[in-house]
Design a protein around this motif. Structure first.
Motif, PDB file in Angstrom:
ATOM      1  N   VAL A 105      43.105  15.817 -17.071  1.00 34.25           N
ATOM      2  CA  VAL A 105      41.796  15.717 -17.722  1.00 34.25           C
ATOM      3  C   VAL A 105      40.794  15.119 -16.741  1.00 34.25           C
ATOM      4  CG1 VAL A 105      40.507  14.673 -19.623  1.00 34.25           C
ATOM      5  CG2 VAL A 105      42.878  15.432 -19.974  1.00 34.25           C
ATOM      6  N   GLY A 106      39.707  15.861 -16.503  1.00 36.82           N
ATOM      7  CA  GLY A 106      38.655  15.360 -15.639  1.00 36.82           C
ATOM      8  C   GLY A 106      38.919  15.469 -14.165  1.00 36.82           C
ATOM      9  N   ALA A 107      39.846  16.333 -13.752  1.00 43.31           N
ATOM     10  CA  ALA A 107      40.163  16.463 -12.330  1.00 43.31           C
ATOM     11  C   ALA A 107      39.233  17.415 -11.598  1.00 43.31           C
ATOM     12  CB  ALA A 107      41.607  16.934 -12.165  1.00 43.31           C
ATOM     13  N   GLY A 108      38.388  18.136 -12.315  1.00 37.86           N
ATOM     14  CA  GLY A 108      37.447  19.012 -11.652  1.00 37.86           C
ATOM     15  C   GLY A 108      37.909  20.454 -11.616  1.00 37.86           C
ATOM     16  N   GLU A 109      37.423  21.191 -10.632  1.00 37.94           N
ATOM     17  CA  GLU A 109      37.705  22.625 -10.514  1.00 37.94           C
ATOM     18  C   GLU A 109      38.554  22.903  -9.276  1.00 37.94           C
ATOM     19  OE1 GLU A 109      36.753  24.788 -12.815  1.00 37.94           O
ATOM     20  OE2 GLU A 109      35.794  23.182 -13.980  1.00 37.94           O
ATOM     21  N   ASP A 110      38.922  24.183  -9.137  1.00 35.60           N
ATOM     22  CA  ASP A 110      39.676  24.663  -7.967  1.00 35.60           C
ATOM     23  C   ASP A 110      40.948  23.848  -7.739  1.00 35.60           C
ATOM     24  OD1 ASP A 110      37.695  26.580  -7.468  1.00 35.60           O
ATOM     25  OD2 ASP A 110      36.505  25.124  -6.332  1.00 35.60           O
ATOM     26  N   LEU A 111      41.688  23.634  -8.808  1.00 36.65           N
ATOM     27  CA  LEU A 111      42.902  22.826  -8.741  1.00 36.65           C
ATOM     28  C   LEU A 111      44.106  23.657  -8.322  1.00 36.65           C
ATOM     29  CD1 LEU A 111      42.447  20.767 -12.026  1.00 36.65           C
ATOM     30  CD2 LEU A 111      41.789  20.115  -9.701  1.00 36.65           C
ATOM     31  N   ALA A 144      62.365  37.818 -11.508  1.00 33.14           N
ATOM     32  CA  ALA A 144      61.203  37.486 -10.684  1.00 33.14           C
ATOM     33  C   ALA A 144      59.943  38.145 -11.237  1.00 33.14           C
ATOM     34  CB  ALA A 144      61.451  37.923  -9.241  1.00 33.14           C
ATOM     35  N   ALA A 145      60.089  39.389 -11.673  1.00 30.08           N
ATOM     36  CA  ALA A 145      58.938  40.088 -12.255  1.00 30.08           C
ATOM     37  C   ALA A 145      58.468  39.400 -13.530  1.00 30.08           C
ATOM     38  CB  ALA A 145      59.308  41.546 -12.535  1.00 30.08           C
ATOM     39  N   ASP A 146      59.398  38.920 -14.341  1.00 33.31           N
ATOM     40  CA  ASP A 146      59.025  38.203 -15.565  1.00 33.31           C
ATOM     41  C   ASP A 146      58.297  36.897 -15.243  1.00 33.31           C
ATOM     42  OD1 ASP A 146      60.024  40.080 -17.322  1.00 33.31           O
ATOM     43  OD2 ASP A 146      62.002  39.144 -17.471  1.00 33.31           O
ATOM     44  N   TYR A 147      58.844  36.133 -14.313  1.00 33.14           N
ATOM     45  CA  TYR A 147      58.210  34.855 -13.991  1.00 33.14           C
ATOM     46  C   TYR A 147      56.841  35.058 -13.333  1.00 33.14           C
ATOM     47  CZ  TYR A 147      62.194  31.906 -15.215  1.00 33.14           C
ATOM     48  OH  TYR A 147      63.172  31.237 -15.907  1.00 33.14           O
ATOM     49  N   HIS A 148      56.656  36.184 -12.647  1.00 34.74           N
ATOM     50  CA  HIS A 148      55.352  36.412 -12.034  1.00 34.74           C
ATOM     51  C   HIS A 148      54.266  36.600 -13.088  1.00 34.74           C
ATOM     52  CE1 HIS A 148      52.188  38.532  -9.667  1.00 34.74           C
ATOM     53  NE2 HIS A 148      52.502  37.550  -8.836  1.00 34.74           N
ATOM     54  N   ARG A 149      54.632  37.032 -14.295  1.00 37.36           N
ATOM     55  CA  ARG A 149      53.645  37.103 -15.382  1.00 37.36           C
ATOM     56  C   ARG A 149      53.101  35.711 -15.700  1.00 37.36           C
ATOM     57  NH1 ARG A 149      54.038  41.944 -18.318  1.00 37.36           N
ATOM     58  NH2 ARG A 149      54.858  43.553 -16.897  1.00 37.36           N
ATOM     59  N   SER A 150      53.955  34.688 -15.572  1.00 36.12           N
ATOM     60  CA  SER A 150      53.490  33.317 -15.789  1.00 36.12           C
ATOM     61  C   SER A 150      52.544  32.887 -14.674  1.00 36.12           C
ATOM     62  CB  SER A 150      54.676  32.356 -15.866  1.00 36.12           C
ATOM     63  OG  SER A 150      55.445  32.586 -17.035  1.00 36.12           O
ATOM     64  N   VAL A 151      52.808  33.344 -13.453  1.00 35.86           N
ATOM     65  CA  VAL A 151      51.899  33.054 -12.342  1.00 35.86           C
ATOM     66  C   VAL A 151      50.517  33.633 -12.634  1.00 35.86           C
ATOM     67  CG1 VAL A 151      51.438  33.468  -9.890  1.00 35.86           C
ATOM     68  CG2 VAL A 151      53.760  32.908 -10.647  1.00 35.86           C
ATOM     69  N   GLU A 152      50.495  34.854 -13.152  1.00 34.82           N
ATOM     70  CA  GLU A 152      49.215  35.494 -13.465  1.00 34.82           C
ATOM     71  C   GLU A 152      48.465  34.741 -14.558  1.00 34.82           C
ATOM     72  OE1 GLU A 152      50.691  39.348 -14.433  1.00 34.82           O
ATOM     73  OE2 GLU A 152      50.514  40.100 -12.384  1.00 34.82           O
ATOM     74  N   VAL A 153      49.216  34.233 -15.537  1.00 34.36           N
ATOM     75  CA  VAL A 153      48.581  33.448 -16.596  1.00 34.36           C
ATOM     76  C   VAL A 153      47.936  32.194 -16.019  1.00 34.36           C
ATOM     77  CG1 VAL A 153      49.024  32.045 -18.645  1.00 34.36           C
ATOM     78  CG2 VAL A 153      50.043  34.322 -18.457  1.00 34.36           C
ATOM     79  N   LEU A 154      48.644  31.497 -15.154  1.00 34.71           N
ATOM     80  CA  LEU A 154      48.119  30.253 -14.598  1.00 34.71           C
ATOM     81  C   LEU A 154      46.928  30.512 -13.675  1.00 34.71           C
ATOM     82  CD1 LEU A 154      48.468  27.228 -14.642  1.00 34.71           C
ATOM     83  CD2 LEU A 154      50.081  27.422 -12.731  1.00 34.71           C
ATOM     84  N   ARG A 155      46.968  31.627 -12.961  1.00 36.24           N
ATOM     85  CA  ARG A 155      45.833  31.958 -12.094  1.00 36.24           C
ATOM     86  C   ARG A 155      44.534  32.137 -12.888  1.00 36.24           C
ATOM     87  NH1 ARG A 155      48.790  36.358  -8.152  1.00 36.24           N
ATOM     88  NH2 ARG A 155      49.277  34.927  -6.431  1.00 36.24           N
ATOM     89  N   TRP A 204      43.819  30.518 -15.612  1.00 35.51           N
ATOM     90  CA  TRP A 204      43.517  29.337 -16.400  1.00 35.51           C
ATOM     91  C   TRP A 204      42.268  28.644 -15.854  1.00 35.51           C
ATOM     92  CZ3 TRP A 204      45.380  28.299 -20.968  1.00 35.51           C
ATOM     93  CH2 TRP A 204      45.169  27.029 -21.531  1.00 35.51           C
ATOM     94  N   PRO A 205      41.339  28.228 -16.734  1.00 30.57           N
ATOM     95  CA  PRO A 205      40.114  27.569 -16.278  1.00 30.57           C
ATOM     96  C   PRO A 205      40.416  26.344 -15.416  1.00 30.57           C
ATOM     97  CG  PRO A 205      39.961  28.109 -18.604  1.00 30.57           C
ATOM     98  CD  PRO A 205      41.369  28.375 -18.208  1.00 30.57           C
ATOM     99  N   GLY A 206      39.717  26.247 -14.301  1.00 33.26           N
ATOM    100  CA  GLY A 206      39.865  25.117 -13.401  1.00 33.26           C
ATOM    101  C   GLY A 206      40.894  25.301 -12.315  1.00 33.26           C
ATOM    102  N   VAL A 207      41.718  26.344 -12.406  1.00 32.67           N
ATOM    103  CA  VAL A 207      42.763  26.582 -11.411  1.00 32.67           C
ATOM    104  C   VAL A 207      42.238  27.518 -10.327  1.00 32.67           C
ATOM    105  CG1 VAL A 207      45.041  27.597 -10.991  1.00 32.67           C
ATOM    106  CG2 VAL A 207      44.649  26.177 -13.026  1.00 32.67           C
ATOM    107  N   ASP A 208      42.492  27.168  -9.079  1.00 37.32           N
ATOM    108  CA  ASP A 208      42.154  28.044  -7.957  1.00 37.32           C
ATOM    109  C   ASP A 208      43.248  29.115  -7.870  1.00 37.32           C
ATOM    110  OD1 ASP A 208      41.783  29.328  -5.538  1.00 37.32           O
ATOM    111  OD2 ASP A 208      41.395  27.494  -4.401  1.00 37.32           O
ATOM    112  N   GLY A 260      51.453  28.163  -6.756  1.00 34.01           N
ATOM    113  CA  GLY A 260      52.768  28.365  -6.169  1.00 34.01           C
ATOM    114  C   GLY A 260      53.862  28.353  -7.223  1.00 34.01           C
ATOM    115  N   VAL A 261      55.109  28.462  -6.766  1.00 35.95           N
ATOM    116  CA  VAL A 261      56.251  28.530  -7.677  1.00 35.95           C
ATOM    117  C   VAL A 261      57.312  27.519  -7.265  1.00 35.95           C
ATOM    118  CG1 VAL A 261      55.971  30.883  -8.498  1.00 35.95           C
ATOM    119  CG2 VAL A 261      57.093  30.493  -6.315  1.00 35.95           C
ATOM    120  N   TYR A 262      58.025  27.015  -8.253  1.00 29.58           N
ATOM    121  CA  TYR A 262      59.048  25.993  -8.082  1.00 29.58           C
ATOM    122  C   TYR A 262      60.339  26.532  -8.680  1.00 29.58           C
ATOM    123  CZ  TYR A 262      61.176  21.300  -9.139  1.00 29.58           C
ATOM    124  OH  TYR A 262      61.992  20.204  -9.255  1.00 29.58           O
TER     125      TYR A 262
END
Length: 524
Positions: free
Chosen positions: A108-114, A167-178, A180-184, A189-191
């Motif tokens: 909360v309150g960390a700004g943009e391009d995270l 891997a293809a399934d998890y990449h859908r989660s990457v697309e969702v996070l990309r 997301w407001p505030g995320v660069d 990346g992936v863990y």
């Protein structure tokens, strides 16, 4: 007769020992001699000051830029763990043919391009309500947006797994996070932890837009090799007798029918050789299930094929699988992970490349030798069922002889007791061997030792096996005596012969099977 029985017993044990050695591979893992020394005892992520820069937003995480001196410093501008309050959101992730839920944790309150990080589960049934809770929360308090999806289970079973499809399934989660407001979107990346470390290289190779990858407790080598390595490590820790190790290549090296365990020989190396993103590998030095030295060595060689030199390795003292100390994720690991992510790209190639506790790996996790005679699960089951079926059929035939009470039908005097004794001791040895292996497996998985079970149990199994050979020698001596007397036959009537042949033959098959699994080893 006593002398003949003793000689027959010795000969029988020798024959079975030779058969056991000849019918399958031995187990002699190669020692690992190339163990690099860590460059620093501290796992902290540092970069040259000239390479660091403060983030453009996020006042709570601002820090002064480096002063240009040559000495390395902590990552400039990186908000420490605990800086921000966090909030969570549960979202749906649309996969190909399924929908899973995921939890996004953001500062909360960390700004943009995270920075953003998507977690890839290890083995098992991963749910965001239970998996990666510490890592996802603490990283978010340092200004990194995290996403933990539920693991897709309709295509994931114990016997069948498709890592490229995962891997293809998890990449859908990457697309969702990309999105997301505030995320660069360029800094997501992936863990991957444990089994997930076979999935992540597929993602980074197939999707160069992924910014970086984190591999935690990574096997690196194919699953079959890792399973054999883990079995060896667990058994050595449990202090089992040397003879038990023979079962490792004969069990783990089995080929399964159809698509059962179709992932056993999956090789991530071709994907690692196409990975161009920075990679952070982390291990606990108490993790005996993974090749903690060989894994990073192979990863470095694979990345070099892609011209990628951005590999950072950290070893955590007192930590086990998943970088846990007393079942809690190590705080230093989360701190280092946050600093490494926030400092990219500079931290991808910063020194020290290898740091932390000095790792130890005694043996290599190399490809397994292939079983020769009992190379498939179907073959092993067929042999065991043939032996057991012979014992059952023979016993039923002898019961039939007694029930019919036909004059003159039956076995020669003196044969019934040793024949039934042979069947009983052989079956008892098989049952004892199975029970022993199960007990040892439980001890090994719990990192426990119990000399009464491990040493005493193995001695008991071998003594039962020896008793079966002695009884077989007694039976062979009495059969030979029966043949020498023209007035005596081994058996009269079809059922008597069937009973004798099935019981003796079934027991012999089981004895050979026991020899294969090491019961009659003589150091051959």
């Amino acid at each position: 007769m006593l002398l003949r029985t003793a000689a027959g017993s010795v000969a029988g044990v020798i024959v079975l020992a030779v058969l056991g050695a000849a019918t399958g591979p031995s187990w002699n893992p190669a020692p690992l001699t190339d163990v690099p020394a860590v460059e620093s005892a501290s796992t902290a992520i540092t970069v040259p000051p000239a390479a660091t820069s403060a983030p453009t937003t996020g006042a709570a995480g601002e820090g002064a830029p480096g002063d240009g001196s040559a000495a390395p410093t902590d990552v400039a501008g990186a908000a420490p763990v605990g800086t921000y309050e966090v909030e969570t959101h549960v979202v749906d992730v649309q996969l190909d043919g399924a929908v899973v839920q995921a939890q996004i944790t953001e500062p909360v309150g960390a700004g943009e391009d995270l920075d953003g990080l998507v977690f890839v589960h290890g083995a098992g049934t991963g749910k965001f309500t239970r998996a990666f809770r510490t890592q996802a929360h603490d990283l978010a308090t340092a200004g990194i947006v995290t996403l933990v999806p539920d693991k897709r289970l309709d295509t994931y079973t114990t016997v069948s797994r498709d890592y490229p499809a995962m891997a293809a399934d998890y990449h859908r989660s990457v697309e969702v996070l990309r999105r997301w407001p505030g995320v660069d979107p360029g800094r997501v990346g992936v863990y991957g932890e444990s089994e997930g470390a076979w999935v992540v290289p597929v993602m980074t190779a197939d999707h160069p837009g992924i910014a970086f990858s984190v591999l935690v407790s990574a096997p690196v080598v194919p699953p079959r090799q890792q399973a054999a390595f883990a079995a060896d490590s667990y058994l050595r820790n449990t202090d089992v007798p040397h003879g038990v190790f023979r079962a490792i290549p004969r069990a783990v090296g089995l080929e399964f029918p159809g698509e059962t365990f179709d992932y056993a020989d999956f090789d991530a190396a071709p994907y690692q050789r196409r990975t161009t993103q920075p990679v952070l590998m982390a291990y606990g030095t108490l993790d005996s299930s993974m090749p903690i030295v060989q894994g990073p060595q192979q990863m470095r060689a694979d990345l070099a094929v892609a011209g990628n030199d951005a590999l950072t390795v950290r070893y955590y003292a007192g930590a086990d699988h998943g970088i846990r100390i007393d079942r809690t994720v190590a705080a230093d690991f989360v701190r280092d992970l946050a600093d490494w992510i926030r400092g990219l790209p500079a931290t991808g190639t910063a020194s020290p490349r290898i740091a932390g506790d000095q790792p130890h790996q005694t043996f290599r996790a190399d490809p397994l030798p292939t079983p020769r005679w009992f190379g498939t699960v179907d073959g092993v089951l067929a042999v065991v069922m043939t032996g057991a079926g012979g014992v059952v059929a023979g016993g039923l035939a002898l019961v039939g002889v007694r029930l019919l009470r036909r004059r003159g039908w039956g076995l020669a005097p003196g044969l019934t007791v040793p024949l039934l004794g042979l069947a009983a001791t052989t079956v008892a040895t098989v049952a004892a061997l199975v029970g022993y292996l199960v007990a040892v497996a439980r001890l090994a998985l719990d990192y426990e030792r119990n000399a009464w079970v491990v040493q005493g149990g193995w001695l008991g199994v071998r003594l039962l096996g020896l008793a079966a050979v002695v009884v077989a020698a007694v039976l062979a001596t009495r059969v030979r005596d029966a043949h020498r007397d023209p007035l005596v036959r081994v058996g009269r009537g079809a059922l008597a012969w069937i009973g004798f042949g099935a019981l003796a033959g079934g027991s012999l098959v089981l004895l050979v099977t026991l020899a294969y699994w090491g019961v009659y080893q003589l150091g051959i």
